[in-house]
Design an enzyme around this catalytic site. Structure first.
Site, PDB file in Angstrom:
ATOM      1  N   ASP A 116       0.918  -1.302  -0.018  1.00 17.52           N
ATOM      2  CA  ASP A 116       0.064   0.135   0.097  1.00 17.52           C
ATOM      3  C   ASP A 116       1.075   1.117  -0.121  1.00 17.52           C
ATOM      4  O   ASP A 116       1.729   1.269   0.880  1.00 17.52           O
ATOM      5  CB  ASP A 116      -0.998   0.060   1.010  1.00 17.52           C
ATOM      6  CG  ASP A 116      -1.776   1.219   1.314  1.00 17.52           C
ATOM      7  OD1 ASP A 116      -1.581   2.251   0.980  1.00 17.52           O
ATOM      8  OD2 ASP A 116      -2.961   0.986   1.790  1.00 17.52           O
ATOM      9  N   CYS A 119       1.420   3.320   3.321  1.00 18.28           N
ATOM     10  CA  CYS A 119       2.105   2.358   4.347  1.00 18.28           C
ATOM     11  C   CYS A 119       3.407   2.727   4.695  1.00 18.28           C
ATOM     12  O   CYS A 119       4.381   2.280   3.618  1.00 18.28           O
ATOM     13  CB  CYS A 119       1.776   0.913   4.180  1.00 18.28           C
ATOM     14  SG  CYS A 119       3.095  -0.227   4.830  1.00 18.28           S
ATOM     15  N   CYS A 122       5.702  -0.268   4.232  1.00 17.51           N
ATOM     16  CA  CYS A 122       5.903  -0.561   2.687  1.00 17.51           C
ATOM     17  C   CYS A 122       6.797   0.271   1.922  1.00 17.51           C
ATOM     18  O   CYS A 122       7.798  -0.363   1.068  1.00 17.51           O
ATOM     19  CB  CYS A 122       4.556  -0.493   1.910  1.00 17.51           C
ATOM     20  SG  CYS A 122       3.192  -1.586   2.639  1.00 17.51           S
ATOM     21  N   ARG A 146      -5.059  -0.765   1.866  1.00 15.87           N
ATOM     22  CA  ARG A 146      -5.804  -1.250   3.079  1.00 15.87           C
ATOM     23  C   ARG A 146      -7.010  -0.115   3.593  1.00 15.87           C
ATOM     24  O   ARG A 146      -7.824  -0.712   4.386  1.00 15.87           O
ATOM     25  CB  ARG A 146      -4.646  -1.167   4.075  1.00 15.87           C
ATOM     26  CG  ARG A 146      -4.091   0.219   4.167  1.00 15.87           C
ATOM     27  CD  ARG A 146      -2.593   0.211   4.966  1.00 15.87           C
ATOM     28  NE  ARG A 146      -2.031   1.400   5.111  1.00 15.87           N
ATOM     29  CZ  ARG A 146      -1.573   2.123   5.990  1.00 15.87           C
ATOM     30  NH1 ARG A 146      -1.261   1.427   7.180  1.00 15.87           N
ATOM     31  NH2 ARG A 146      -0.810   3.172   6.046  1.00 15.87           N
TER      32      ARG A 146
END
Length: 233
Positions: A116, A119, A122, A146
């Site tokens: 994502d 994130c 991430c 998400r």
């Protein structure tokens, strides 16, 4: 020879008939509880079928009377193998042409990461891409917005996956740049999102190993390498 052929034909007919009867009983039970099956396959557990639903894999007795939710493991090897994961891995590979792939020059391992763009971990994983690749780990990305399909991040990720150069677009967004909006293409990232849910993904990053095992959260390159070595034994 004709007698052997005739007997074999009878056997195959009986097997097919039993399989049809089992699937019919299972579908009848699923319909009663308004559950839709993507696929119904025999499990390694005698008398039980594995059913892929939108929520993941469930198990049901072939007469349709009993169901089991949870994880069914193969304990015959050195590492426990989730049978349901193996079913999902087959579906995962059908998404290969949609993945944004960062291939290791000397590939030893391949993992799929549900990511994502909003994130933080991430982004951290993406910043470490060269080190993963240098260790022989190929990273394949699928989208997991998400915050849901109506959030701006989902629209941005759809544009990234639909762009002419998805990898370049993803690199730019993780560096803080904006993505040019693209409204339509053949790829629907919400199908990737649904696949993530079938794997039980709730947050990002989620790292899927070759055998379907799910690692939840960020792992530093060397830590991921250690896990991969254990799972390859």
């Amino acid at each position: 020879m004709k007698k052997i052929t005739f007997c074999l034909s009878l056997l195959l007919t009986a097997v097919a008939s039993n399989a049809f009867a089992s699937e019919s009983a299972i579908n009848k039970s699923l319909s009663k509880w308004k559950i839709t099956a993507e696929s119904i396959t025999p499990s390694q557990f005698p008398g039980v079928s594995a059913i892929l639903t939108e929520s993941g894999v469930i198990y049901m007795s072939n007469d349709g009377k009993y169901t089991l939710t949870g994880q069914l493991y193969d304990m015959s090897g050195k590492i426990l193998k989730n049978i349901g994961d193996q079913i999902l891995v087959k579906k995962l590979e059908s998404f290969k042409n949609q993945m944004i792939i960062y291939k290791a020059p000397k590939e030893k391992y391949v993992v799929t990461v549900f990511t994502d763009i909003t994130c933080g971990y991430c982004q951290k994983l993406h910043e470490d891409m060269k080190e993963y690749n240098d260790l022989g780990i190929t990273i394949r990305y699928l989208a997991f917005p998400r915050h849901g399909e109506h959030h701006q991040s989902a629209k941005d990720m759809q544009s990234i996956w639909c762009s002419a150069t998805p990898k370049k677009s993803l690199d730019a967004v993780f560096k803080g740049e904006k993505v040019s909006p693209i409204k339509e293409c053949k790829i629907d990232i919400m199908k990737q999102y649904q696949l993530g849910h079938q794997f039980g993904v709730q947050g990002t990053p989620a790292i899927i190993l070759k055998d379907g095992y799910v690692l939840r959260g960020y792992l530093a390159p060397k830590d991921l390498l250690d896990v991969l070595k254990k799972h390859s034994n």
